[in-house]
Design a protein around this motif. Sequence first.
Motif, short mmCIF file in Angstrom:
data_model
loop_
_atom_site.label_atom_id
_atom_site.label_comp_id
_atom_site.label_asym_id
_atom_site.label_seq_id
_atom_site.Cartn_x
_atom_site.Cartn_y
_atom_site.Cartn_z
N GLY A 167 0.78 -1.23 0.00
CA GLY A 167 0.00 0.00 0.00
C GLY A 167 0.81 1.27 0.00
N THR A 168 2.13 1.18 0.12
CA THR A 168 2.98 2.37 0.13
C THR A 168 3.52 2.66 -1.27
OG1 THR A 168 5.07 1.22 0.53
CG2 THR A 168 3.72 1.74 2.46
N ALA A 169 4.12 3.83 -1.43
CA ALA A 169 4.72 4.17 -2.71
C ALA A 169 5.87 3.22 -3.05
CB ALA A 169 5.23 5.60 -2.68
N PHE A 170 6.53 2.68 -2.01
CA PHE A 170 7.66 1.79 -2.21
C PHE A 170 7.26 0.33 -2.05
CE2 PHE A 170 9.73 5.80 -0.97
CZ PHE A 170 10.51 6.00 -2.10
N SER A 171 6.01 0.03 -2.37
CA SER A 171 5.56 -1.36 -2.36
C SER A 171 6.26 -2.10 -3.50
CB SER A 171 4.05 -1.42 -2.56
OG SER A 171 3.62 -2.74 -2.75
N PRO A 172 6.77 -3.31 -3.26
CA PRO A 172 7.48 -4.03 -4.32
C PRO A 172 6.60 -4.37 -5.51
CG PRO A 172 7.10 -5.45 -2.41
CD PRO A 172 6.77 -4.04 -1.99
N GLU A 173 5.26 -4.38 -5.32
CA GLU A 173 4.37 -4.73 -6.43
C GLU A 173 4.29 -3.61 -7.47
OE1 GLU A 173 3.01 -4.59 -3.24
OE2 GLU A 173 3.36 -6.69 -2.71
N GLN A 174 4.51 -2.37 -7.04
CA GLN A 174 4.33 -1.24 -7.95
C GLN A 174 5.52 -0.29 -7.86
OE1 GLN A 174 1.92 -0.90 -10.09
NE2 GLN A 174 0.52 -2.51 -9.44
N PRO A 175 6.65 -0.63 -8.48
CA PRO A 175 7.83 0.23 -8.33
C PRO A 175 7.86 1.46 -9.23
CG PRO A 175 8.34 -1.66 -9.69
CD PRO A 175 6.93 -1.84 -9.24
N CYS A 176 6.89 1.60 -10.14
CA CYS A 176 7.00 2.67 -11.14
C CYS A 176 5.73 3.51 -11.26
CB CYS A 176 7.35 2.09 -12.51
SG CYS A 176 9.02 1.40 -12.57
N ASP A 177 5.12 3.82 -10.14
CA ASP A 177 3.86 4.56 -10.17
C ASP A 177 4.01 6.00 -9.66
OD1 ASP A 177 2.44 2.57 -11.27
OD2 ASP A 177 1.53 1.85 -9.43
N PHE A 178 5.13 6.62 -9.93
CA PHE A 178 5.39 7.95 -9.39
C PHE A 178 4.29 8.94 -9.79
CE2 PHE A 178 7.24 12.16 -9.20
CZ PHE A 178 7.95 12.14 -8.03
N ASP A 179 3.93 8.95 -11.05
CA ASP A 179 2.97 9.94 -11.53
C ASP A 179 1.56 9.71 -10.99
OD1 ASP A 179 4.85 11.32 -12.96
OD2 ASP A 179 4.58 10.12 -14.78
#
Length: 212
Positions: A118-130
């Motif tokens: 659920g965090t920005a640094f979740s391993p499932e979603q490493p490229c969702d900055f925008d």
Amino acid sequence: MLRRILAPFLVVLLLLLGRAASIAVRESRREGELSRCLFAARAIGMATQNRADTGKCWPALKDRRENAPLGWRTELWNFIEPARARTPEELRAFPAGIFHLGDPASSATNVYAIVGPGTAFSPEQPCDFDEAPAGTLLYVSGRPSVEPWHRAGDVRIEDLDQEGRSIREVVGEAIEGRTFLLYRDGEVKVVDSSEPASELARQARWRSRTAR
């Protein structure tokens, strides 16, 4: 006679003046430390955005094995001072610098990414900055690490979730009584480290908020 009468008053006056000067010096030092922390924290936030603009991803959160590639702090360093880019070998020997908010010369570090589901640094979603909202909490300052700055661990969101524990108890504080929070849009907040750590967990979760 007058001298005898005035002497005690002069002593008291000198003591009061000395105490006032001491308080002023202490406050001046604290303000200077606060300013250094804010400057360093903002630089880290700006570097994160520069990194995302270049690679469209968050800084990589690599594992901490001795022979593993250098982690997110070293990856970010060359986005903080690109004109002074360093090799991995140089970075290993380099002090923590800006990642130790209160003491740039320290070899420890007290800035951590918040990691986990659920965090920005979740391993499932490493490229969702925008896609991350502006108010997504990315980093939190804390007590200095005992590890080299480039290998220091990060804060697990499960630890922040523990009820009844303060930020100071879970994370620590960059300077006495204060913890610095860094957000997706580069904003830096200074919070009282006696506040509940669970509030940081709430701010760190963003995919669950956007899904609602």
